[in-house]
Design a protein around this motif. Structure first.
Motif, PDB file in Angstrom:
ATOM      1  N   LEU A  45       0.685  -1.205   0.079  1.00 18.22           N
ATOM      2  CA  LEU A  45       0.014   0.043   0.074  1.00 18.22           C
ATOM      3  C   LEU A  45       0.955   1.253  -0.173  1.00 18.22           C
ATOM      4  CD1 LEU A  45      -2.881  -1.242   2.447  1.00 18.22           C
ATOM      5  CD2 LEU A  45      -3.200  -0.518   0.124  1.00 18.22           C
ATOM      6  N   ARG A  46       1.990   1.035   0.668  1.00 18.49           N
ATOM      7  CA  ARG A  46       2.869   2.403   0.781  1.00 18.49           C
ATOM      8  C   ARG A  46       3.898   2.453  -0.268  1.00 18.49           C
ATOM      9  NH1 ARG A  46       3.869   0.306   6.031  1.00 18.49           N
ATOM     10  NH2 ARG A  46       5.741  -0.575   5.398  1.00 18.49           N
ATOM     11  N   HIS A  47       4.148   1.595  -1.067  1.00 22.35           N
ATOM     12  CA  HIS A  47       5.288   1.712  -1.993  1.00 22.35           C
ATOM     13  C   HIS A  47       4.813   1.069  -3.563  1.00 22.35           C
ATOM     14  CE1 HIS A  47       8.166   2.667   0.975  1.00 22.35           C
ATOM     15  NE2 HIS A  47       7.922   1.532   1.574  1.00 22.35           N
ATOM     16  N   CYS A  48       3.632   0.644  -3.583  1.00 25.95           N
ATOM     17  CA  CYS A  48       3.284   0.275  -5.143  1.00 25.95           C
ATOM     18  C   CYS A  48       3.348   1.500  -6.108  1.00 25.95           C
ATOM     19  CB  CYS A  48       1.988  -0.613  -5.012  1.00 25.95           C
ATOM     20  SG  CYS A  48       1.815  -1.510  -6.623  1.00 25.95           S
ATOM     21  N   PRO A  49       3.703   1.334  -7.170  1.00 27.96           N
ATOM     22  CA  PRO A  49       3.813   2.343  -8.095  1.00 27.96           C
ATOM     23  C   PRO A  49       2.370   2.582  -8.915  1.00 27.96           C
ATOM     24  CG  PRO A  49       5.091   0.655  -9.209  1.00 27.96           C
ATOM     25  CD  PRO A  49       4.792   0.107  -7.793  1.00 27.96           C
ATOM     26  N   VAL A  50       1.581   1.480  -8.600  1.00 25.91           N
ATOM     27  CA  VAL A  50       0.118   1.752  -9.333  1.00 25.91           C
ATOM     28  C   VAL A  50      -0.728   1.944  -8.026  1.00 25.91           C
ATOM     29  CG1 VAL A  50       0.413   0.252 -11.159  1.00 25.91           C
ATOM     30  CG2 VAL A  50      -0.362  -0.767  -9.069  1.00 25.91           C
ATOM     31  N   ALA A  51      -1.689   2.434  -8.182  1.00 24.22           N
ATOM     32  CA  ALA A  51      -2.919   2.776  -7.126  1.00 24.22           C
ATOM     33  C   ALA A  51      -3.103   1.279  -6.258  1.00 24.22           C
ATOM     34  CB  ALA A  51      -4.077   3.225  -7.708  1.00 24.22           C
ATOM     35  N   ALA A  52      -2.711   1.502  -5.291  1.00 23.28           N
ATOM     36  CA  ALA A  52      -2.939   0.367  -4.437  1.00 23.28           C
ATOM     37  C   ALA A  52      -3.980   0.543  -3.323  1.00 23.28           C
ATOM     38  CB  ALA A  52      -1.652   0.070  -3.862  1.00 23.28           C
ATOM     39  N   LEU A  53      -4.886  -0.205  -3.158  1.00 22.91           N
ATOM     40  CA  LEU A  53      -5.994  -0.116  -2.286  1.00 22.91           C
ATOM     41  C   LEU A  53      -6.221  -1.083  -1.586  1.00 22.91           C
ATOM     42  CD1 LEU A  53      -8.735   1.594  -4.788  1.00 22.91           C
ATOM     43  CD2 LEU A  53      -7.054   2.567  -3.257  1.00 22.91           C
ATOM     44  N   ASP A  54      -6.994  -1.093  -0.282  1.00 18.70           N
ATOM     45  CA  ASP A  54      -7.174  -2.206   0.583  1.00 18.70           C
ATOM     46  C   ASP A  54      -8.613  -2.505   0.259  1.00 18.70           C
ATOM     47  OD1 ASP A  54      -9.116  -0.666   2.019  1.00 18.70           O
ATOM     48  OD2 ASP A  54      -7.722  -0.700   3.692  1.00 18.70           O
ATOM     49  N   ALA A  55      -8.907  -3.677   0.371  1.00 17.50           N
ATOM     50  CA  ALA A  55     -10.349  -4.271  -0.157  1.00 17.50           C
ATOM     51  C   ALA A  55     -11.427  -3.368   0.178  1.00 17.50           C
ATOM     52  CB  ALA A  55     -10.682  -5.506   0.365  1.00 17.50           C
ATOM     53  N   ARG A  56     -11.625  -2.736   1.391  1.00 18.86           N
ATOM     54  CA  ARG A  56     -12.572  -2.042   1.744  1.00 18.86           C
ATOM     55  C   ARG A  56     -12.650  -0.482   0.716  1.00 18.86           C
ATOM     56  NH1 ARG A  56     -12.251  -0.750   7.684  1.00 18.86           N
ATOM     57  NH2 ARG A  56     -13.231  -3.024   7.801  1.00 18.86           N
ATOM     58  N   ASP A  57     -11.641  -0.223   0.620  1.00 16.63           N
ATOM     59  CA  ASP A  57     -11.297   1.292   0.073  1.00 16.63           C
ATOM     60  C   ASP A  57     -11.655   0.849  -1.669  1.00 16.63           C
ATOM     61  OD1 ASP A  57     -10.730   2.736   2.163  1.00 16.63           O
ATOM     62  OD2 ASP A  57      -8.368   2.511   1.764  1.00 16.63           O
ATOM     63  N   MET A  58     -11.407  -0.097  -2.098  1.00 13.71           N
ATOM     64  CA  MET A  58     -11.850  -0.698  -3.472  1.00 13.71           C
ATOM     65  C   MET A  58     -13.099  -0.789  -3.679  1.00 13.71           C
ATOM     66  SD  MET A  58     -10.223  -0.901  -6.237  1.00 13.71           S
ATOM     67  CE  MET A  58     -11.030  -1.162  -8.059  1.00 13.71           C
ATOM     68  N   VAL A  59     -13.682  -1.378  -2.838  1.00  7.74           N
ATOM     69  CA  VAL A  59     -15.538  -1.612  -2.561  1.00  7.74           C
ATOM     70  C   VAL A  59     -16.077  -0.412  -2.845  1.00  7.74           C
ATOM     71  CG1 VAL A  59     -17.361  -2.385  -1.644  1.00  7.74           C
ATOM     72  CG2 VAL A  59     -15.450  -3.778  -1.691  1.00  7.74           C
ATOM     73  N   ALA A  60     -15.639   0.788  -1.762  1.00 10.29           N
ATOM     74  CA  ALA A  60     -16.064   2.061  -2.130  1.00 10.29           C
ATOM     75  C   ALA A  60     -15.725   2.695  -3.181  1.00 10.29           C
ATOM     76  CB  ALA A  60     -15.468   2.885  -0.839  1.00 10.29           C
ATOM     77  N   LEU A  61     -14.605   2.414  -3.740  1.00 12.88           N
ATOM     78  CA  LEU A  61     -14.409   3.343  -5.292  1.00 12.88           C
ATOM     79  C   LEU A  61     -15.158   2.793  -6.265  1.00 12.88           C
ATOM     80  CD1 LEU A  61     -12.555   4.895  -6.967  1.00 12.88           C
ATOM     81  CD2 LEU A  61     -11.085   2.754  -7.390  1.00 12.88           C
ATOM     82  N   LEU A  62     -15.570   1.309  -6.438  1.00 13.16           N
ATOM     83  CA  LEU A  62     -16.363   0.686  -7.319  1.00 13.16           C
ATOM     84  C   LEU A  62     -17.651   1.341  -7.079  1.00 13.16           C
ATOM     85  CD1 LEU A  62     -15.031  -2.972  -7.487  1.00 13.16           C
ATOM     86  CD2 LEU A  62     -14.671  -1.109  -9.199  1.00 13.16           C
ATOM     87  N   GLU A  63     -18.118   1.344  -5.813  1.00 12.67           N
ATOM     88  CA  GLU A  63     -19.548   1.885  -5.641  1.00 12.67           C
ATOM     89  C   GLU A  63     -19.637   3.179  -6.038  1.00 12.67           C
ATOM     90  OE1 GLU A  63     -20.006   1.041  -1.586  1.00 12.67           O
ATOM     91  OE2 GLU A  63     -20.616  -1.050  -1.872  1.00 12.67           O
ATOM     92  N   THR A  64     -18.618   4.168  -5.886  1.00  9.10           N
ATOM     93  CA  THR A  64     -18.787   5.465  -6.305  1.00  9.10           C
ATOM     94  C   THR A  64     -18.780   6.019  -7.875  1.00  9.10           C
ATOM     95  OG1 THR A  64     -16.394   5.975  -5.943  1.00  9.10           O
ATOM     96  CG2 THR A  64     -17.922   6.414  -3.783  1.00  9.10           C
ATOM     97  N   LYS A  65     -17.979   4.957  -8.532  1.00 13.92           N
ATOM     98  CA  LYS A  65     -17.596   5.079  -9.867  1.00 13.92           C
ATOM     99  C   LYS A  65     -18.685   4.203 -10.723  1.00 13.92           C
ATOM    100  CE  LYS A  65     -12.993   6.455 -10.102  1.00 13.92           C
ATOM    101  NZ  LYS A  65     -12.595   7.055 -11.168  1.00 13.92           N
TER     102      LYS A  65
END
Length: 76
Positions: A45-65
């Motif tokens: 989550l701290r060092h990945c050069p692509v957007a790294a999200l935990d599962a909860r944040d990804m679910v929230a992103l998918l719901e908003t997008k």
């Protein structure tokens, strides 16, 4: 066929993150040109050069997008 992974990118990543298994995941994400990496691994989550999200944040992103891919229009 996939292009070879640039050795300069590998060396740069090894300086930021010294966990070999995580480096494999990062290399796969870069090679696949992933838009997101979903993980609960704090190091990734701290060092990945692509957007790294935990599962909860990804679910929230998918719901908003409205589950649209970054290059696609939102569903009607």
């Amino acid at each position: 066929m996939l292009a070879p992974f640039p050795s300069s990118q590998y060396r740069k990543q090894r300086v930021l993150h010294a966990d070999f298994e995580d480096d494999l995941i990062i290399a796969a994400a870069l090679r696949a040109k992933a838009d997101y990496l979903v993980t609960n691994n704090e190091g990734l989550l701290r060092h990945c050069p692509v957007a790294a999200l935990d599962a909860r944040d990804m679910v929230a992103l998918l719901e908003t997008k409205d589950v649209a891919s970054p290059g696609e229009a939102a569903r009607p």
